[in-house]
Structure formats: C-alpha cells, structure tokens
Design an enzyme around this catalytic site. Structure first.
Site: not given
Ligand code: NAX
Length: 333
Positions: A13, A17, A159, A187
């Site tokens: 959500a 995603a 990256d 990262h």
């Molecule tokens: P959002 O906060 O928009 O979405 C995260 C979603 O994860 C929310 O809907 C939340 O309810 C859900 N969630 C939390 N705990 C959960 C669980 N136990 N099971 C299933 N769903 C759960 O974040 P978004 O912008 O989509 O980023 C997601 C993650 O990607 C963050 O941790 C962010 O730091 C990380 N990123 C990693 C990157 C990378 O290069 N590796 C870059 C982009 C991003 O910053």
C-alpha cells in the site's frame, strides 16, 4: 503463455509499490509472456488503502495479471511465491535512534524470513528494498534456513542507476552507452559508487570512463558525493523519498536476476559476501555480479586502487556493526 507464477510485494500500500506493481503486472520484470498472480502484503491498518490499489490494478486491464491477493497475513502473502519484493519496512520516525529502527526492522524481517521459509518455493528469489536493506536481507535469510543464502539480495540498483545517469549526463551521451558502473557496499551514505571500472561508447567505440571523463578529482569526490546524497536531494525536493526510480530499480534488479546479464556487462546487487575483494564473509555487501540461469556470480579481478580500498573498508565496517546489532536483537528475541 506459461503457467502463472506467484509474486509477492510487501509494503504493497506504500509509495514504491504504487509504481512497482504496475511495472511487474505489465511484464517489465518477468517478460511479456509470463502470467502472474500478485500477492500484496501490508499491515492490517492499510487494508483499506490496499483495496484501492487492488481496484486500480483491475482497472489497468492488464492481460498478464491472472490474480491479485491482498492480505495482512504473511503465511498467505508468501504462499508458493517464486519472487519476493520486500519493500515494506518500518520508516525512521522523528527522535528514533538508528538502533530503534534496526530493532523494529529485525522483528519485521524475522517474521517474513520465517514465513518465506515455511511457505515460499525453495528457489524463491528475494529482493529486499526496505531499509536498512543489506542488514534486513541478512536477517531474513537467517530466519529462512531452508532457502539458499544466495537467494537473498538487497537493492543497490537505484544507486547504480543514479551513478550511470550522472556519468552519461557528464559526458553528454545516452544512458545506454555507459556500462559497468559499480556500487560497492552498503545501501547507505557509506556506499562507494565506482565509475573507474566503467566504460562508455563514444562515436561508436568503447572507452574507459576514466579516460573519457579525464578528471579523477571529479570521479573521486563530486561524483561519489552526488550519488551518495541523491536520495536526500530527492527528499528535499519532493518532500517524499524516491519512489518511481526505486520501483524502476527493483524491477531492473529482479528482471536481470531472472533473465541474466548481457555478455561482458555486470550489475550491482547486495549479496552475501564470500570474502571476495577482502570483504568479510557473510555480510550482505553490494558487489558487481554477472548472472546466468538465475545464478549470480561476483565479478572477479577488477582493479581496486588505494582510494577504492579505503572506501570498501569503511562501508564493510559499517555493515559489520549493523550486523552485530541486528544479531544481538535476534538473539535477545
Ligand atoms: P511507504 O511508507 O510509502 O510504504 C511502506 C509500506 O510498508 C507501508 O504501506 C507500510 O504499511 C508497509 N509496511 C510496514 N511494515 C510492514 C510489514 N511488517 N509488512 C508489510 N508491509 C509493511 O515507503 P516507501 O516509500 O514505499 O519505501 C519503502 C522502503 O523502501 C523504506 O524502508 C525505504 O527506506 C526504502 N527505500 C529503499 C531504497 C533502496 O535503494 N534500497 C530506495 C528507496 C527507499 O528509500
């Protein structure tokens, strides 16, 4: 058309995603002939929002999409999946220490590791996007002992894409002319973006990036810092973290893992270290890899100058510290 495969996206959500699901469902990752059943996992309070995402996926009228299963139950989310995009994670909140963030995430990735272990296909390919991605991947693998360690990876492709784009812009060439830019390590801001093993095609012939840029100060300083701080620059401008580009990178990572890399080309992935390049074993470290038949191999024999050596050691040290903290949380659980 082959039988549909099951693919899970966690954090379904959330904002990454929202872009990623469309890319997967229209065939960008598994190809134009592979039908899919998408499993959308999020937490109970997000089920209403997720219902909206399910409606939009239906309204996209995508021929490859054979089914959508929204759920808050990891056992359902991971059932029989062949690929897992672990995007959901606990975001850092104001006043939260790094340790608090790590321990909240250890708990999430423990539960998901166990659910993968008990429900997913044994050859499932797992990509961890949620931060701290490298350490979360290690924790997840730790709790999924029946799945090979090689099947757990962390995303540094964003990256890499950022780095490749910086070099293309600097040289005024198209992005596809720039190859083999590497991200080493975590990262995080300690990652080492390395353009010195890269090549660029100029006027039809390949050249080394070092030769084409002809400015080592730029490659060692401004280039490295721009890539390291790009995530923060996007947050400053957008007031939200990178999402479209993160989704594209996740899609690139998984596509290459399934389909393989091209001859002579490599990509960066956080993978469990085998000690290559003097990196401690068993940390999830971003290396250049080549992929064939769904198996990655770390590219060997690249040149590491003294400058690079120092950078690799710093990011490895950070990962060892993160791992130690994460494993302490695991042990006390
Ligand atoms: P959002 O906060 O928009 O979405 C995260 C979603 O994860 C929310 O809907 C939340 O309810 C859900 N969630 C939390 N705990 C959960 C669980 N136990 N099971 C299933 N769903 C759960 O974040 P978004 O912008 O989509 O980023 C997601 C993650 O990607 C963050 O941790 C962010 O730091 C990380 N990123 C990693 C990157 C990378 O290069 N590796 C870059 C982009 C991003 O910053």
């Amino acid at each position: 058309m082959s039988e549909p495969i099951r693919v899970v996206v966690t954090g379904a959500a959330g904002q990454i995603a929202y872009s990623l699901l469309y890319m997967i469902a229209k065939g960008d990752v598994f190809g134009p002939n592979q039908k899919l059943i998408l499993h959308l996992l999020d937490i109970p309070p997000m089920m209403g929002v997720l219902e909206g995402v399910v409606m939009e996926l239906a309204d996209c009228a995508l021929p490859l999409l054979a089914g959508v299963i929204p759920t808050a139950d990891p056992a359902v989310g991971f059932k029989d999946v062949a690929a897992a995009f672990l995007v959901g994670a606990m975001p850092r909140k104001q006043g939260m220490e790094r340790k608090d963030l790590l321990s909240a995430n250890v708990k999430i990735f423990k539960v998901q590791g166990e659910a993968l272990n008990n429900n997913a296909k044994k050859d499932v390919k797992v990509l961890v996007v949620g931060n701290p991605a490298n350490t979360n991947a290690l924790v997840c693998s730790h709790y999924a002992p029946s799945i090979p360690k090689e099947n757990f990876t962390a995303m540094t492709r964003l990256d890499q894409n950022r780095a490749q784009s910086q070099i293309a812009a600097r040289l005024g060439v198209g992005i596809s002319k720039v190859k083999n830019i590497i991200i080493w390590g975590n990262h995080s801001s300690t990652q080492y973006p390395d353009a010195k093993n890269g090549t660029v095609e100029i006027d039809g012939s390949p050249k080394s990036v070092v030769e084409a840029v002809a400015n080592n100060d730029y490659l060692n300083a401004e280039f490295v810092e721009t890539v390291q701080k790009r995530g923060a620059a996007v947050i400053n401008a957008r007031k939200m973290s990178s999402a479209m580009s993160a989704a594209k990178a996740a899609s690139d990572h998984m596509r290459d893992w399934f389909a393989g890399t091209k001859d002579g080309e490599y990509v960066s992935m956080g993978v469990v270290s085998d000690g290559s390049y003097g990196i401690p074993k068993d940390v999830v470290f971003s290396f250049p890899v080549q992929i064939q038949n769904g198996q990655w191999k770390i590219v060997q024999g690249l040149s590491i100058d003294d400058f690079a050596r120092g950078k690799l050691d710093i990011t490895a040290k950070e990962l060892l510290e993160e791992n130690e903290e994460a494993m302490a949380v695991c042990a006390s659980d």
